[in-house]
Design a protein around this motif. Sequence first.
Motif, mmCIF file in Angstrom:
data_model
loop_
_atom_site.group_PDB
_atom_site.id
_atom_site.type_symbol
_atom_site.label_atom_id
_atom_site.label_comp_id
_atom_site.label_asym_id
_atom_site.label_seq_id
_atom_site.Cartn_x
_atom_site.Cartn_y
_atom_site.Cartn_z
ATOM 1 N N GLN A 25 1.078 -1.132 -0.043
ATOM 2 C CA GLN A 25 0.211 0.101 -0.021
ATOM 3 C C GLN A 25 0.965 1.338 0.089
ATOM 4 O O GLN A 25 1.660 1.386 0.563
ATOM 5 C CB GLN A 25 -0.807 -0.076 1.330
ATOM 6 C CG GLN A 25 -1.933 1.132 1.229
ATOM 7 C CD GLN A 25 -2.936 0.863 2.149
ATOM 8 O OE1 GLN A 25 -2.588 0.323 3.284
ATOM 9 N NE2 GLN A 25 -4.155 1.068 2.175
ATOM 10 N N ILE A 27 0.626 5.325 0.032
ATOM 11 C CA ILE A 27 -0.068 6.642 0.285
ATOM 12 C C ILE A 27 0.913 7.971 -0.010
ATOM 13 O O ILE A 27 1.742 7.847 0.629
ATOM 14 C CB ILE A 27 -0.597 6.558 1.758
ATOM 15 C CG1 ILE A 27 -1.258 5.269 2.030
ATOM 16 C CG2 ILE A 27 -1.547 7.728 2.004
ATOM 17 C CD1 ILE A 27 -2.835 5.184 1.588
ATOM 18 N N ALA A 29 0.447 11.600 0.459
ATOM 19 C CA ALA A 29 -0.360 12.814 1.030
ATOM 20 C C ALA A 29 0.158 14.065 1.075
ATOM 21 O O ALA A 29 1.284 14.349 1.484
ATOM 22 C CB ALA A 29 -0.902 12.312 2.411
ATOM 23 N N ILE B 3 -0.161 0.936 11.028
ATOM 24 C CA ILE B 3 0.687 2.275 10.569
ATOM 25 C C ILE B 3 -0.018 3.535 10.849
ATOM 26 O O ILE B 3 0.111 4.558 10.558
ATOM 27 C CB ILE B 3 1.096 2.163 8.976
ATOM 28 C CG1 ILE B 3 -0.153 1.978 8.048
ATOM 29 C CG2 ILE B 3 1.780 0.821 8.697
ATOM 30 C CD1 ILE B 3 0.080 2.082 6.689
ATOM 31 N N LEU B 4 -1.441 3.263 11.485
ATOM 32 C CA LEU B 4 -2.084 4.488 11.917
ATOM 33 C C LEU B 4 -1.199 5.259 12.878
ATOM 34 O O LEU B 4 -1.291 6.565 12.673
ATOM 35 C CB LEU B 4 -3.336 4.214 12.770
ATOM 36 C CG LEU B 4 -4.449 3.381 12.011
ATOM 37 C CD1 LEU B 4 -5.449 2.983 12.606
ATOM 38 C CD2 LEU B 4 -4.818 4.004 10.586
ATOM 39 N N PHE B 7 0.823 8.791 11.354
ATOM 40 C CA PHE B 7 -0.019 9.817 11.247
ATOM 41 C C PHE B 7 -0.287 10.399 12.388
ATOM 42 O O PHE B 7 0.051 11.522 12.556
ATOM 43 C CB PHE B 7 -1.180 9.489 10.259
ATOM 44 C CG PHE B 7 -0.808 8.745 9.072
ATOM 45 C CD1 PHE B 7 -0.235 9.534 8.078
ATOM 46 C CD2 PHE B 7 -0.862 7.560 8.729
ATOM 47 C CE1 PHE B 7 -0.063 9.302 6.717
ATOM 48 C CE2 PHE B 7 -0.464 7.125 7.366
ATOM 49 C CZ PHE B 7 -0.166 8.055 6.453
ATOM 50 N N THR B 8 -0.572 9.844 13.410
ATOM 51 C CA THR B 8 -1.130 10.541 14.760
ATOM 52 C C THR B 8 0.215 11.102 15.253
ATOM 53 O O THR B 8 0.142 12.090 15.900
ATOM 54 C CB THR B 8 -1.703 9.477 15.783
ATOM 55 O OG1 THR B 8 -0.913 8.091 15.837
ATOM 56 C CG2 THR B 8 -3.160 9.074 15.224
ATOM 57 N N LYS B 11 0.729 14.250 13.468
ATOM 58 C CA LYS B 11 -0.301 15.202 13.602
ATOM 59 C C LYS B 11 0.165 15.962 15.177
ATOM 60 O O LYS B 11 -0.215 16.979 15.028
ATOM 61 C CB LYS B 11 -1.487 14.626 13.922
ATOM 62 C CG LYS B 11 -1.928 14.004 12.451
ATOM 63 C CD LYS B 11 -2.262 15.251 11.512
ATOM 64 C CE LYS B 11 -2.611 14.628 10.022
ATOM 65 N NZ LYS B 11 -2.461 15.788 9.134
ATOM 66 N N GLN B 25 3.924 13.591 2.373
ATOM 67 C CA GLN B 25 3.987 12.310 3.127
ATOM 68 C C GLN B 25 3.778 11.286 2.135
ATOM 69 O O GLN B 25 2.790 11.137 1.492
ATOM 70 C CB GLN B 25 3.099 12.578 4.414
ATOM 71 C CG GLN B 25 3.857 11.232 5.282
ATOM 72 C CD GLN B 25 2.804 11.513 6.742
ATOM 73 O OE1 GLN B 25 1.586 11.857 6.832
ATOM 74 N NE2 GLN B 25 3.548 11.280 7.813
ATOM 75 N N ILE B 26 4.913 10.383 2.343
ATOM 76 C CA ILE B 26 4.683 9.018 1.391
ATOM 77 C C ILE B 26 4.853 7.913 2.250
ATOM 78 O O ILE B 26 5.864 7.955 3.023
ATOM 79 C CB ILE B 26 5.748 9.052 0.316
ATOM 80 C CG1 ILE B 26 5.825 10.161 -0.567
ATOM 81 C CG2 ILE B 26 5.594 7.918 -0.669
ATOM 82 C CD1 ILE B 26 6.874 10.504 -1.561
ATOM 83 N N ILE B 27 3.893 7.183 2.313
ATOM 84 C CA ILE B 27 3.833 5.958 3.087
ATOM 85 C C ILE B 27 3.880 4.742 2.223
ATOM 86 O O ILE B 27 3.093 4.532 1.478
ATOM 87 C CB ILE B 27 2.777 5.527 3.909
ATOM 88 C CG1 ILE B 27 2.610 7.065 4.901
ATOM 89 C CG2 ILE B 27 2.993 4.565 5.082
ATOM 90 C CD1 ILE B 27 3.705 7.365 5.937
ATOM 91 N N VAL B 28 4.954 3.778 2.574
ATOM 92 C CA VAL B 28 4.891 2.295 1.607
ATOM 93 C C VAL B 28 4.894 1.189 2.866
ATOM 94 O O VAL B 28 5.659 0.994 3.469
ATOM 95 C CB VAL B 28 6.196 2.253 0.854
ATOM 96 C CG1 VAL B 28 6.032 1.112 0.112
ATOM 97 C CG2 VAL B 28 6.178 3.504 -0.137
ATOM 98 N N ALA B 29 3.752 0.757 2.690
ATOM 99 C CA ALA B 29 3.338 -0.411 3.739
ATOM 100 C C ALA B 29 3.344 -1.797 2.903
ATOM 101 O O ALA B 29 2.590 -2.000 2.015
ATOM 102 C CB ALA B 29 2.344 -0.184 4.454
ATOM 103 N N MET B 76 4.421 -6.615 9.297
ATOM 104 C CA MET B 76 4.221 -5.287 8.330
ATOM 105 C C MET B 76 5.523 -4.590 8.227
ATOM 106 O O MET B 76 6.118 -4.190 9.334
ATOM 107 C CB MET B 76 3.181 -4.463 8.563
ATOM 108 C CG MET B 76 2.591 -3.241 7.760
ATOM 109 S SD MET B 76 1.379 -2.239 8.288
ATOM 110 C CE MET B 76 0.221 -2.956 7.604
#
Lengths: 88, 88
Positions: A25, A27, A29, B3-4, B7-8, B11, B25-29, B76
């Motif tokens: 996945q 993302i 943003a 992976i939440l 982001f938190t 923030k 922001q780029i997230i590769v999971a 993960m």
Amino acid sequence: MGILSFFTKNKTKVGSAQTAKERLQIIVAHEHPGSTVTPAYLPELQNEIIEVVKKYLTISDRDVKCELTDKVDSNMSVLEVNIAMPKS
Amino acid sequence: MGILSFFTKNKTKVGSAQTAKERLQIIVAHEHPGSTVTPAYLPELQNEIIEVVKKYLTISDRDVKCELTDKVDSNMSVLEVNIAMPKS
């Protein structure tokens, strides 16, 4: 809530049949405060990132699902790429 | 949680001084059930994705922060790339 919803949305879909499947996945943003205009480069960036991933993983185009969403309330544009992979 | 947390975590760091800054922001999971081995391609993929982003946005290496984390409990591997951008 922001882009957290993209992950929770996917998590609820994962059933026992899908549990063993590998998944990639990506993302992207882009927070652009002070502007409501979606960055024009995002769709092109999406294609280039997929091409890069293809160098490392054997994936076909039908395994790739992309979604571009604007969160107007937070001036955030979110590009989501989901890739289901054959089990290695 | 998965992976939440990435982001938190970010923030909570955003203060009033940073509110107006553009951020990419780029997230590769990569979920790899059945294997605890981190995919070896992730660091290289990280560099190639940054090169792709540089085609579209004017960024310098010092604006780019990368982090590769393994979530052993969920099999993960998460690659996180944060790019602070000059206001356009």
